[in-house]
Design a protein around this motif. Structure first.
Motif, PDB file in Angstrom:
ATOM      1  N   ASN A  44       0.803  -1.226   0.000  1.00  0.00           N
ATOM      2  CA  ASN A  44       0.000   0.000   0.000  1.00  0.00           C
ATOM      3  C   ASN A  44       0.836   1.278   0.000  1.00  0.00           C
ATOM      4  OD1 ASN A  44      -2.663  -1.001  -0.225  1.00  0.00           O
ATOM      5  ND2 ASN A  44      -2.554  -1.676   1.894  1.00  0.00           N
ATOM      6  N   CYS A  45       2.020   1.229  -0.601  1.00  0.00           N
ATOM      7  CA  CYS A  45       2.871   2.419  -0.669  1.00  0.00           C
ATOM      8  C   CYS A  45       3.030   2.920  -2.107  1.00  0.00           C
ATOM      9  CB  CYS A  45       4.254   2.131  -0.095  1.00  0.00           C
ATOM     10  SG  CYS A  45       4.282   2.012   1.692  1.00  0.00           S
ATOM     11  N   LEU A  46       3.130   4.231  -2.216  1.00  0.00           N
ATOM     12  CA  LEU A  46       3.438   4.907  -3.470  1.00  0.00           C
ATOM     13  C   LEU A  46       4.653   5.786  -3.231  1.00  0.00           C
ATOM     14  CD1 LEU A  46      -0.165   6.124  -4.380  1.00  0.00           C
ATOM     15  CD2 LEU A  46       1.010   4.102  -5.281  1.00  0.00           C
ATOM     16  N   ARG A  47       5.469   5.968  -4.262  1.00  0.00           N
ATOM     17  CA  ARG A  47       6.608   6.880  -4.172  1.00  0.00           C
ATOM     18  C   ARG A  47       6.321   8.071  -5.061  1.00  0.00           C
ATOM     19  NH1 ARG A  47      12.518   5.525  -6.304  1.00  0.00           N
ATOM     20  NH2 ARG A  47      11.773   6.691  -8.075  1.00  0.00           N
ATOM     21  N   VAL A  48       6.337   9.245  -4.472  1.00  0.00           N
ATOM     22  CA  VAL A  48       5.989  10.478  -5.170  1.00  0.00           C
ATOM     23  C   VAL A  48       7.231  11.361  -5.246  1.00  0.00           C
ATOM     24  CG1 VAL A  48       4.473  12.498  -5.162  1.00  0.00           C
ATOM     25  CG2 VAL A  48       3.664  10.325  -4.202  1.00  0.00           C
ATOM     26  N   THR A  49       7.663  11.673  -6.460  1.00  0.00           N
ATOM     27  CA  THR A  49       8.805  12.565  -6.650  1.00  0.00           C
ATOM     28  C   THR A  49       8.340  14.002  -6.494  1.00  0.00           C
ATOM     29  OG1 THR A  49       9.844  10.992  -8.147  1.00  0.00           O
ATOM     30  CG2 THR A  49      10.627  13.265  -8.254  1.00  0.00           C
ATOM     31  N   ILE A  50       9.128  14.782  -5.778  1.00  0.00           N
ATOM     32  CA  ILE A  50       8.822  16.198  -5.584  1.00  0.00           C
ATOM     33  C   ILE A  50       8.953  16.905  -6.934  1.00  0.00           C
ATOM     34  CG2 ILE A  50       9.481  18.321  -4.373  1.00  0.00           C
ATOM     35  CD1 ILE A  50       8.454  16.016  -2.565  1.00  0.00           C
ATOM     36  N   GLY A  51       7.973  17.725  -7.258  1.00  0.00           N
ATOM     37  CA  GLY A  51       7.981  18.462  -8.518  1.00  0.00           C
ATOM     38  C   GLY A  51       8.036  19.959  -8.277  1.00  0.00           C
ATOM     39  N   THR A  52       7.590  20.696  -9.265  1.00  0.00           N
ATOM     40  CA  THR A  52       7.497  22.146  -9.121  1.00  0.00           C
ATOM     41  C   THR A  52       6.329  22.456  -8.186  1.00  0.00           C
ATOM     42  OG1 THR A  52       5.937  22.401 -10.944  1.00  0.00           O
ATOM     43  CG2 THR A  52       8.301  22.467 -11.504  1.00  0.00           C
ATOM     44  N   PRO A  53       6.278  23.670  -7.636  1.00  0.00           N
ATOM     45  CA  PRO A  53       5.131  24.006  -6.785  1.00  0.00           C
ATOM     46  C   PRO A  53       3.790  23.764  -7.491  1.00  0.00           C
ATOM     47  CG  PRO A  53       6.839  25.632  -6.482  1.00  0.00           C
ATOM     48  CD  PRO A  53       7.283  24.733  -7.619  1.00  0.00           C
ATOM     49  N   LYS A  54       3.697  24.099  -8.773  1.00  0.00           N
ATOM     50  CA  LYS A  54       2.453  23.887  -9.514  1.00  0.00           C
ATOM     51  C   LYS A  54       2.129  22.396  -9.633  1.00  0.00           C
ATOM     52  CE  LYS A  54       0.158  24.969 -13.847  1.00  0.00           C
ATOM     53  NZ  LYS A  54       0.224  25.616 -15.134  1.00  0.00           N
TER      54      LYS A  54
END
Length: 73
Positions: A44-54
């Motif tokens: 139940n895990c996802l890895r989310v890469t940090i992007g631009t503020p938008k």
């Protein structure tokens, strides 16, 4: 939903249930994350890469929409 502390450019996000369904719903909306949902410690895990503020704002908006509906599609 629980984010784990990180010193990297991504967030490991635990979703109470249905991480694969959340992954698919995000993908349908054009938001790509890494699905780590498989048996073991990353269930139940996802890895989310940090992007631009938008990009981050769009991700959070869509994630909230997905998690507050009964159906993840």
């Amino acid at each position: 939903m629980t984010p784990f502390p990180t010193d990297t450019n991504f967030i490991l996000l635990w979703v109470e249930k249905g991480a694969t369904a959340v992954f698919k719903a995000l993908r349908k909306r054009g938001i790509l994350v890494k699905n780590l949902d498989r048996p073991g410690p990353l269930k139940n895990c996802l890895r989310v890469t940090i992007g631009t503020p938008k990009e981050n704002e769009e991700f959070l908006k869509e994630l909230k929409n997905i998690l507050t509906t009964d159906k993840h599609g």
